[in-house]
Design a protein around this motif. Structure first.
Motif, PDB file in Angstrom:
ATOM      1  N   SER A   1      37.674  40.193  40.429  1.00 42.84           N
ATOM      2  CA  SER A   1      37.054  40.562  41.712  1.00 42.84           C
ATOM      3  C   SER A   1      35.993  41.623  41.465  1.00 42.84           C
ATOM      4  O   SER A   1      36.254  42.623  40.781  1.00 42.84           O
ATOM      5  CB  SER A   1      38.131  41.099  42.663  1.00 42.84           C
ATOM      6  OG  SER A   1      37.547  41.547  43.861  1.00 42.84           O
ATOM      7  N   GLU A   2      34.804  41.401  42.016  1.00 44.02           N
ATOM      8  CA  GLU A   2      33.698  42.365  41.884  1.00 44.02           C
ATOM      9  C   GLU A   2      33.519  42.862  40.456  1.00 44.02           C
ATOM     10  O   GLU A   2      33.391  44.060  40.203  1.00 44.02           O
ATOM     11  CB  GLU A   2      33.923  43.527  42.857  1.00 44.02           C
ATOM     12  CG  GLU A   2      33.917  43.025  44.300  1.00 44.02           C
ATOM     13  CD  GLU A   2      34.089  44.128  45.337  1.00 44.02           C
ATOM     14  OE1 GLU A   2      34.260  45.283  44.939  1.00 44.02           O
ATOM     15  OE2 GLU A   2      34.047  43.801  46.538  1.00 44.02           O
ATOM     16  N   GLY A   3      33.540  41.917  39.525  1.00 44.66           N
ATOM     17  CA  GLY A   3      33.209  42.250  38.145  1.00 44.66           C
ATOM     18  C   GLY A   3      34.321  42.867  37.325  1.00 44.66           C
ATOM     19  O   GLY A   3      34.083  43.278  36.180  1.00 44.66           O
ATOM     20  N   ARG A   4      35.540  42.903  37.875  1.00 50.67           N
ATOM     21  CA  ARG A   4      36.637  43.537  37.139  1.00 50.67           C
ATOM     22  C   ARG A   4      37.900  42.674  37.168  1.00 50.67           C
ATOM     23  O   ARG A   4      38.167  41.969  38.140  1.00 50.67           O
ATOM     24  CB  ARG A   4      36.992  44.891  37.764  1.00 50.67           C
ATOM     25  CG  ARG A   4      35.867  45.894  37.663  1.00 50.67           C
ATOM     26  CD  ARG A   4      36.135  47.087  38.567  1.00 50.67           C
ATOM     27  NE  ARG A   4      37.313  47.828  38.149  1.00 50.67           N
ATOM     28  CZ  ARG A   4      37.288  48.925  37.387  1.00 50.67           C
ATOM     29  NH1 ARG A   4      36.134  49.414  36.969  1.00 50.67           N
ATOM     30  NH2 ARG A   4      38.398  49.548  37.049  1.00 50.67           N
ATOM     31  N   LEU A   5      38.693  42.780  36.103  1.00 48.56           N
ATOM     32  CA  LEU A   5      40.013  42.142  36.096  1.00 48.56           C
ATOM     33  C   LEU A   5      40.887  42.826  37.133  1.00 48.56           C
ATOM     34  O   LEU A   5      40.924  44.057  37.201  1.00 48.56           O
ATOM     35  CB  LEU A   5      40.669  42.278  34.712  1.00 48.56           C
ATOM     36  CG  LEU A   5      39.972  41.569  33.557  1.00 48.56           C
ATOM     37  CD1 LEU A   5      40.751  41.835  32.256  1.00 48.56           C
ATOM     38  CD2 LEU A   5      39.864  40.073  33.806  1.00 48.56           C
ATOM     39  N   MET A   6      41.634  42.035  37.928  1.00 46.44           N
ATOM     40  CA  MET A   6      42.497  42.618  38.957  1.00 46.44           C
ATOM     41  C   MET A   6      43.896  42.921  38.405  1.00 46.44           C
ATOM     42  O   MET A   6      44.907  42.614  39.059  1.00 46.44           O
ATOM     43  CB  MET A   6      42.592  41.689  40.150  1.00 46.44           C
ATOM     44  CG  MET A   6      41.282  41.559  40.896  1.00 46.44           C
ATOM     45  SD  MET A   6      41.533  40.741  42.497  1.00 46.44           S
ATOM     46  CE  MET A   6      42.257  42.071  43.487  1.00 46.44           C
TER      47      MET A   6
END
Lengths: 140, 140, 140
Positions: B106-111
């Motif tokens: 999400s939004e460029g990052r691992l959740m």
């Protein structure tokens, strides 16, 4: 972006793990059209499993089944026994191993390692017809 | 819709689980361009595994390896022993733990959760070079 | 191609597996718009797990938890005990069972088998608020 979904039915062998890599590839003829993607396999049952393991020596399959029998012994004090003593151990093994696999696809081929094959593990004492949903998606 | 696939090779440590979150993120520079998507990791081997577990205390890794040794003891009556006594227990552990992971982006990052890290678990007694296929897909 | 991502929080029950299929479907209202796709569930914790198992008899959930307690006994010589004796067994069970699930979607519905349900397994002795990221993607 391409999506293809199909269901393949495989006859399992009671208490045994079998290699099904060739049957899965045969059931997914569009695999060769995918440049980058994923093949997702989903087993629609709760007393069998899908896993990836060694594809050459049949003793690995036999030893895996023996080890699972050690890990989840039939003699545990199970309550859910109406379908037989082998049913509840089969449910436990199914959750330990899992019922879905995702395999990356590159240039029309599954990116399995040299020694990797796809196993269908039957955890009940008798063989069954087992349905696997194959969902292939990626760039053509 | 974007697809990116790359392979990263990591040197494992014999009989040990190691944290590889930073190496995986470094191997996927396009992660930051994905608004909603999935990172799929696939280990191309049958005697090691990928899992997600606690990322802070090294004792968790040590205790996990110890527990796996308890769950799949070397002393079981294995037939597949030509590559050594540690080989078949490693195959069993690999199937119990699994060789693939999917992590939402999400939004460029691992959740990942606050305490979650990515482990490479080496189940053989000696370290090996282990290949992981990273397939990143989603909306940019 | 559609991507939808949401997070659902579920209160777990200490040391127990619970059925969450209905809660997951309720948290993914766009499911009905997907013709072919995947629902990916990701649990953001390291002492609980997600699995698929039998959806009818509550004894299966009770027996699964009992079997996991047999497979990963609290009495093992764990070092990571600062959060209590139940913490490290919970970490091991989480890695054995896994924290992510992928379920194929067809014509707006999850392609679960007749007897398959989604379980949230709490491996700590007390209940917790557990976050699950639901990522739905496919063709509308």
């Amino acid at each position: 972006m391409e999506w293809k979904q199909s269901t393949v039915t495989i006859e399992s062998s009671g208490g045994k793990s079998i290699l099904i890599t060739d049957q899965i590839i045969a059931a997914c003829p569009d695999l060769r059209t995918i440049q980058v993607g994923i093949l997702h396999l989903f087993l629609r049952h709760t007393s069998a499993s899908l896993t990836i393991n060694e594809n050459a020596d049949a003793d690995v399959r036999r030893d895996l089944d023996m080890a699972l029998h050690h890990i989840v012994p039939d003699r545990l004090n199970f309550r859910h026994t109406m379908e037989g003593r082998d049913d509840m151990p089969a449910h436990v093994k199914s959750s330990l191993m899992g019922v879905s696999l995702q395999i990356p696809v590159s240039e029309g081929r599954l990116m399995l390692g040299t020694w990797q094959g796809i196993y269908l593990c039957e955890h009940r004492s008798l063989g069954h017809s087992r349905e696997i949903v194959c969902t292939l998606y990626g760039q053509t």
